[in-house]
Motif scaffolding. Structure first.
Motif, short mmCIF file in Angstrom:
data_model
loop_
_atom_site.label_atom_id
_atom_site.label_comp_id
_atom_site.label_asym_id
_atom_site.label_seq_id
_atom_site.Cartn_x
_atom_site.Cartn_y
_atom_site.Cartn_z
N ILE A 1 1.26 -0.98 -0.08
CA ILE A 1 0.28 -0.23 -0.02
C ILE A 1 1.05 1.40 -0.07
O ILE A 1 1.88 1.49 0.58
N TYR A 2 0.29 2.33 -1.09
CA TYR A 2 1.56 2.96 -1.06
C TYR A 2 0.20 3.93 -1.74
O TYR A 2 -0.43 4.18 -1.96
N TRP A 3 0.80 5.96 -1.31
CA TRP A 3 0.18 6.96 -1.37
C TRP A 3 0.91 7.67 -2.22
O TRP A 3 2.02 7.69 -2.95
N LEU A 4 -0.04 8.37 -3.31
CA LEU A 4 0.48 9.14 -4.28
C LEU A 4 -0.09 10.68 -4.69
O LEU A 4 -1.49 10.63 -4.30
N VAL A 5 1.02 11.45 -4.43
CA VAL A 5 0.52 12.94 -4.84
C VAL A 5 0.64 13.25 -6.22
O VAL A 5 1.77 13.54 -6.70
N ASN A 6 -0.64 14.11 -7.13
CA ASN A 6 -0.51 14.48 -8.10
C ASN A 6 -0.13 13.07 -8.84
O ASN A 6 0.85 13.91 -10.05
N ASN B 1 -10.33 10.81 -3.86
CA ASN B 1 -11.80 10.81 -3.96
C ASN B 1 -10.89 12.33 -3.62
O ASN B 1 -12.39 13.32 -3.18
N PHE B 2 -9.61 13.08 -3.50
CA PHE B 2 -10.14 15.08 -3.64
C PHE B 2 -9.45 15.16 -4.23
O PHE B 2 -7.91 14.95 -4.36
N VAL B 3 -9.84 16.59 -4.58
CA VAL B 3 -9.20 17.58 -5.96
C VAL B 3 -8.70 19.11 -4.56
O VAL B 3 -10.23 19.40 -4.72
N THR C 1 -4.19 19.99 -6.10
CA THR C 1 -3.36 18.96 -5.34
C THR C 1 -4.26 17.84 -6.30
O THR C 1 -5.50 17.41 -4.65
N VAL C 2 -3.74 16.55 -5.96
CA VAL C 2 -4.78 15.26 -6.32
C VAL C 2 -4.14 14.58 -5.28
O VAL C 2 -2.78 14.00 -5.41
N VAL C 3 -4.36 13.52 -4.39
CA VAL C 3 -4.18 12.55 -3.63
C VAL C 3 -4.85 11.34 -3.77
O VAL C 3 -6.05 11.40 -3.84
N SER C 4 -4.42 9.95 -4.26
CA SER C 4 -4.68 8.91 -4.02
C SER C 4 -4.04 7.79 -2.89
O SER C 4 -2.10 8.09 -3.20
N CYS C 5 -4.62 6.80 -3.28
CA CYS C 5 -4.59 6.04 -1.92
C CYS C 5 -4.71 4.52 -3.21
O CYS C 5 -5.16 4.23 -3.82
N VAL C 6 -3.37 4.01 -3.20
CA VAL C 6 -3.61 2.98 -3.92
C VAL C 6 -2.43 1.20 -3.33
O VAL C 6 -1.82 1.65 -2.31
N ILE C 7 -3.42 0.44 -3.59
CA ILE C 7 -3.63 -0.98 -2.89
C ILE C 7 -3.21 -2.04 -3.63
O ILE C 7 -4.01 -2.50 -4.68
N GLU C 8 -1.97 -3.18 -4.17
CA GLU C 8 -1.90 -4.02 -4.95
C GLU C 8 -1.60 -5.12 -3.75
O GLU C 8 -0.98 -5.24 -2.86
#
Length: 305
Positions: free
Chosen positions: A165-170, A226-228, A207-214
């Motif tokens: 699991i990790y986060w991405l910004v933009n 979900n958030f801008v 800013t766009v924030v994403s949460c990624v689960i692999e």
């Protein structure tokens, strides 16, 4: 002589059974999986009296007896969760289907053939079964305001094994590892995982924030974006666009209502003119009236039909 040849054939079954290379299969919890095994020997199994067995480690999970290509007996364990085709000796396909997969089914499986009356069995196939479970689609929650340090929570439930699991910004930038805290727990009476991660970061405008689960075992990637976060100028511009759209929508609706009222009044006026011109009871538009003289009709001679 024929009997001697047949006995020799029975004793030499191991010479025509070749072991397939280990296969690795991924099964999904609650679904079904097929452990493949195809006999690729040179002899016709429909001429023999054989028994077959699938093992999980040292435990026998499915056995069958075949007499000249026909199944005489099948015995399964684990509440009848395994199935082998009754045409296996004819097709050579001894694959076993495992139903309602559990985490405990993860193991190395082997398939063996044996001639009836013989103690020696021949290994035909080995299969490694790994188990995985789908995680729920992650949810993303935000608590804070842009321009200041804020916290975002991302969580996903009921999967296996432990994911990455990790986060991405933009969409491309990963925040510092020190800004991320991850919690991994197991469900009660289960080995399935719940995972939650918190990102603490200063979010700037736009800013766009994403949460990624692999889940690498299933080759499955789930993303929540979900958030801008908008600047005040962008928010004001967005608000203006919404106001213009709302105003235009109100104008269109008003025009439709006014047009409808106009045609309704015009139709009412036309109906009143028709009633005034024809009278209340004497005008029947589009209808011809026929008057009978009853006395003349009564005095007319009768005719036979």
């Amino acid at each position: 002589m024929k009997d001697t040849c047949f006995v020799v054939l029975l004793l030499c079954i191991s010479s025509f059974v070749s072991v397939q290379v280990d296969e690795s299969i991924v099964g999904v919890i609650g679904e079904r999986a097929i452990l493949p095994c195809v006999y690729n020997g040179v002899k016709n199994l429909t001429l023999l009296h054989i028994s077959s067995e699938w093992k999980r480690g040292m435990e026998i999970v499915h056995t069958a007896v075949w007499i000249e290509g026909k199944v005489e007996m099948q015995n399964v364990s684990h509440s009848i969760r395994t199935t082998v085709s009754s045409l296996a000796p004819k097709t050579g396909d001894f694959s076993v289907e495992l139903h309602d997969i559990h985490l405990s089914d993860a193991h190395n499986y082997s398939f063996n053939l044996k001639l009836l009356g013989q103690n020696r069995s021949s290994l035909v196939c080995t299969v490694c079964l790994s188990i995985a479970g789908h995680f729920s689609h992650p949810t993303l929650l935000w608590n804070g305001v842009y321009g200041e340090e804020t916290s975002l929570l991302c969580n996903s439930l009921g999967g296996f094994p432990s994911p990455s699991i990790y986060w991405l910004v933009n969409h491309t930038q990963r925040p510092p590892e020190t800004s991320v805290t991850t919690y991994l727990t197991t469900l009660p009476q289960s080995e399935l995982y719940n995972i939650a991660t918190i990102l603490s970061i200063n979010i700037s405008a736009n800013t766009v924030v994403s949460c990624v689960i692999e889940n690498k075992l299933l080759n499955e990637t789930l993303t929540a974006t979900n958030f801008v976060f908008l600047s005040r100028k962008s928010e004001r511009r967005l608000s203006e666009h919404i106001w213009v759209f709302s105003a235009a929508l109100c104008v269109v609706v008003s025009l439709l209502v006014a047009t409808s009222l106009y045609f309704q009044k015009k139709w009412d006026r036309d109906q009143k003119r028709k009633q005034h011109r024809c009278g209340d009871d004497s005008c029947w538009e589009g209808t011809d009236m026929i008057v009978f003289d009853l006395e003349q009709w009564a005095s007319s001679p009768e005719t036979d039909v």
